[in-house]
Design a protein around this motif. Structure first.
Motif, PDB file in Angstrom:
ATOM      1  N   ILE A 193       0.851  -1.199   0.000  1.00  0.00           N
ATOM      2  CA  ILE A 193       0.000   0.000   0.000  1.00  0.00           C
ATOM      3  C   ILE A 193       0.882   1.243   0.000  1.00  0.00           C
ATOM      4  CG2 ILE A 193      -1.827   1.280   1.171  1.00  0.00           C
ATOM      5  CD1 ILE A 193      -2.716  -1.366   2.451  1.00  0.00           C
ATOM      6  N   PHE A 194       1.688   1.402   1.057  1.00  0.00           N
ATOM      7  CA  PHE A 194       2.644   2.516   1.133  1.00  0.00           C
ATOM      8  C   PHE A 194       3.642   2.276   2.253  1.00  0.00           C
ATOM      9  CE2 PHE A 194      -1.449   4.569   2.782  1.00  0.00           C
ATOM     10  CZ  PHE A 194      -1.310   4.095   4.072  1.00  0.00           C
ATOM     11  N   GLN A 195       4.670   3.134   2.257  1.00  0.00           N
ATOM     12  CA  GLN A 195       5.712   3.078   3.278  1.00  0.00           C
ATOM     13  C   GLN A 195       5.893   4.457   3.905  1.00  0.00           C
ATOM     14  OE1 GLN A 195      10.290   2.775   2.726  1.00  0.00           O
ATOM     15  NE2 GLN A 195       9.636   0.653   3.040  1.00  0.00           N
ATOM     16  N   TYR A 196       6.111   4.466   5.225  1.00  0.00           N
ATOM     17  CA  TYR A 196       6.338   5.713   5.946  1.00  0.00           C
ATOM     18  C   TYR A 196       7.717   5.727   6.584  1.00  0.00           C
ATOM     19  CZ  TYR A 196       1.812   7.831   5.393  1.00  0.00           C
ATOM     20  OH  TYR A 196       0.711   8.450   4.848  1.00  0.00           O
ATOM     21  N   TYR A 197       8.341   6.889   6.492  1.00  0.00           N
ATOM     22  CA  TYR A 197       9.644   7.124   7.116  1.00  0.00           C
ATOM     23  C   TYR A 197       9.713   8.592   7.486  1.00  0.00           C
ATOM     24  CZ  TYR A 197      14.681   7.817   7.560  1.00  0.00           C
ATOM     25  OH  TYR A 197      15.929   8.160   8.017  1.00  0.00           O
ATOM     26  N   GLU A 198      10.220   8.875   8.657  1.00  0.00           N
ATOM     27  CA  GLU A 198      10.321  10.254   9.153  1.00  0.00           C
ATOM     28  C   GLU A 198       8.989  10.978   9.006  1.00  0.00           C
ATOM     29  OE1 GLU A 198      13.743  12.206   7.407  1.00  0.00           O
ATOM     30  OE2 GLU A 198      15.045  11.347   8.958  1.00  0.00           O
ATOM     31  N   GLU A 199       7.928  10.265   9.344  1.00  0.00           N
ATOM     32  CA  GLU A 199       6.563  10.807   9.406  1.00  0.00           C
ATOM     33  C   GLU A 199       6.016  11.222   8.041  1.00  0.00           C
ATOM     34  OE1 GLU A 199       5.903  13.480  12.805  1.00  0.00           O
ATOM     35  OE2 GLU A 199       7.897  12.936  13.526  1.00  0.00           O
ATOM     36  N   GLU A 200       6.652  10.754   6.976  1.00  0.00           N
ATOM     37  CA  GLU A 200       6.145  11.085   5.638  1.00  0.00           C
ATOM     38  C   GLU A 200       5.985   9.818   4.801  1.00  0.00           C
ATOM     39  OE1 GLU A 200       7.604  15.670   5.104  1.00  0.00           O
ATOM     40  OE2 GLU A 200       8.028  14.195   3.534  1.00  0.00           O
ATOM     41  N   GLU A 201       5.031   9.862   3.888  1.00  0.00           N
ATOM     42  CA  GLU A 201       4.841   8.768   2.946  1.00  0.00           C
ATOM     43  C   GLU A 201       5.965   8.816   1.933  1.00  0.00           C
ATOM     44  OE1 GLU A 201       0.793   7.997   1.214  1.00  0.00           O
ATOM     45  OE2 GLU A 201       1.911   8.155  -0.671  1.00  0.00           O
ATOM     46  N   ARG A 202       6.711   7.737   1.836  1.00  0.00           N
ATOM     47  CA  ARG A 202       7.906   7.736   1.003  1.00  0.00           C
ATOM     48  C   ARG A 202       7.662   7.047  -0.343  1.00  0.00           C
ATOM     49  NH1 ARG A 202      13.567   6.123   3.604  1.00  0.00           N
ATOM     50  NH2 ARG A 202      12.504   4.186   4.112  1.00  0.00           N
ATOM     51  N   GLN A 203       6.830   6.014  -0.334  1.00  0.00           N
ATOM     52  CA  GLN A 203       6.522   5.315  -1.581  1.00  0.00           C
ATOM     53  C   GLN A 203       5.115   4.758  -1.448  1.00  0.00           C
ATOM     54  OE1 GLN A 203       9.654   2.784  -3.063  1.00  0.00           O
ATOM     55  NE2 GLN A 203       8.280   1.633  -4.384  1.00  0.00           N
ATOM     56  N   ARG A 204       4.417   4.725  -2.579  1.00  0.00           N
ATOM     57  CA  ARG A 204       3.028   4.301  -2.569  1.00  0.00           C
ATOM     58  C   ARG A 204       2.789   3.278  -3.656  1.00  0.00           C
ATOM     59  NH1 ARG A 204      -1.463   6.834  -0.285  1.00  0.00           N
ATOM     60  NH2 ARG A 204      -3.454   6.087  -1.110  1.00  0.00           N
ATOM     61  N   GLY A 205       1.978   2.283  -3.349  1.00  0.00           N
ATOM     62  CA  GLY A 205       1.590   1.300  -4.346  1.00  0.00           C
ATOM     63  C   GLY A 205       0.342   1.765  -5.082  1.00  0.00           C
ATOM     64  N   ASN A 206      -0.271   0.845  -5.784  1.00  0.00           N
ATOM     65  CA  ASN A 206      -1.419   1.174  -6.630  1.00  0.00           C
ATOM     66  C   ASN A 206      -2.726   1.112  -5.841  1.00  0.00           C
ATOM     67  OD1 ASN A 206      -2.822   1.813  -8.948  1.00  0.00           O
ATOM     68  ND2 ASN A 206      -2.941  -0.317  -9.635  1.00  0.00           N
ATOM     69  N   PHE A 207      -2.871   2.002  -4.902  1.00  0.00           N
ATOM     70  CA  PHE A 207      -4.084   2.081  -4.080  1.00  0.00           C
ATOM     71  C   PHE A 207      -4.661   3.492  -4.161  1.00  0.00           C
ATOM     72  CE2 PHE A 207      -4.742  -1.791  -1.634  1.00  0.00           C
ATOM     73  CZ  PHE A 207      -3.605  -2.506  -1.961  1.00  0.00           C
ATOM     74  N   PRO A 208      -6.006   3.600  -4.107  1.00  0.00           N
ATOM     75  CA  PRO A 208      -6.642   4.928  -4.232  1.00  0.00           C
ATOM     76  C   PRO A 208      -6.382   5.792  -3.001  1.00  0.00           C
ATOM     77  CG  PRO A 208      -8.273   3.240  -3.719  1.00  0.00           C
ATOM     78  CD  PRO A 208      -6.992   2.509  -3.981  1.00  0.00           C
ATOM     79  N   ASP A 209      -6.737   7.068  -3.171  1.00  0.00           N
ATOM     80  CA  ASP A 209      -6.509   8.038  -2.093  1.00  0.00           C
ATOM     81  C   ASP A 209      -7.359   7.762  -0.851  1.00  0.00           C
ATOM     82  OD1 ASP A 209      -6.067  10.881  -4.346  1.00  0.00           O
ATOM     83  OD2 ASP A 209      -4.733   9.254  -3.717  1.00  0.00           O
ATOM     84  N   ARG A 210      -8.318   6.865  -0.962  1.00  0.00           N
ATOM     85  CA  ARG A 210      -9.114   6.494   0.228  1.00  0.00           C
ATOM     86  C   ARG A 210      -8.213   5.868   1.296  1.00  0.00           C
ATOM     87  NH1 ARG A 210     -12.175   2.500   0.167  1.00  0.00           N
ATOM     88  NH2 ARG A 210     -11.419   1.408  -1.687  1.00  0.00           N
TER      89      ARG A 210
END
Lengths: 114, 114
Positions: free
Chosen positions: A46-63
């Motif tokens: 879905i996604f990865q978080y580092y230092e309180e920010e989204e660093r990379q995102r997969g193919n998932f909607p903004d929901r």
């Protein structure tokens, strides 16, 4: 040494509702990734978080959105739930080492959308 | 985008039989490769991983895997399975192009008969 923990273990929601899932990473890990595992399938990023920010995102909607806190714990939020969101949601933690880290998984949260 | 194929969806073996589970990926660049296992009622656990170096990798519980770059394969092997090896096995790849995420195969359910 506690591993990755997730809460709750099970959750039942109805279509259109919103849900928040929580994850505490393994001690010493500062990076949290979220995966969705539908029945009979492998986990999907879905996604990865580092230092309180989204660093990379997969193919998932903004929901699907997330948050990471200063203590490295993380939340996954899903808005406007659909029946197809029913799945096991996995959290994985790792230290921040590019291309040499290993992700360790938690037990997951089983979400059922009715 | 990269993909991972696990062609065997369900494998049934008797105890002491040899095991080989296939895993193929599609990506032409540098990869990290992983095998994870999910025992009944438990969370995903790392069996073994390949980052670089010797293409024959040994993991926990007597498992090993061989990275064959020319075949884009990373097959899992065990010379003699036990009833306790009954579980679902997932192959995963991480690529230099998407260095933060794991892409999983759909999994192979292994049933070992006593």
């Amino acid at each position: 040494d506690a591993g990755v923990t997730q809460s709750p273990t099970h959750l039942i929601k109805t279509r259109g509702q919103q849900v928040t899932l929580r994850c505490s990473p393994k001690s010493g890990h500062d990076t949290v990734s979220w995966y969705q595992q539908a029945l009979g399938q492998g986990p999907q990023f879905i996604f990865q978080y580092y230092e309180e920010e989204e660093r990379q995102r997969g193919n998932f909607p903004d929901r699907f959105s997330g948050h990471q806190f200063p203590n490295y714990s993380s939340e996954l939020n899903v808005n406007a739930l659909l029946l197809g969101d029913s799945a096991l949601y996995l959290c994985a933690s790792s230290p921040d080492r590019v291309f040499t880290d290993t992700q360790y998984f938690g037990p997951g949260t089983r979400l059922t959308v009715l | 985008a990269q993909s991972v194929s696990q062609h065997n969806h369900h494998v049934i073996l008797s105890e002491a039989a040899s095991l080989e589970l296939g895993c193929n990926y599609s990506y032409g660049g540098t990869v990290n490769l992983f095998w994870y296992v999910q025992y009944p009622g438990q969370h995903l656990q790392l069996l073994l991983k390949y980052f670089s170096g010797d293409p024959l990798v040994k993991g926990i519980k007597g498992f090993e895997a061989e990275f064959i770059k020319s075949k884009f394969s990373f097959n899992l092997r065990k010379p003699s399975v036990q009833w306790s090896d009954t579980a679902e096995y997932f192959c995963a790849v991480r690529t230099s192009g998407s260095a933060r995420q794991l892409t999983f195969g759909s999994g192979t359910q292994l049933t070992v008969l006593p």
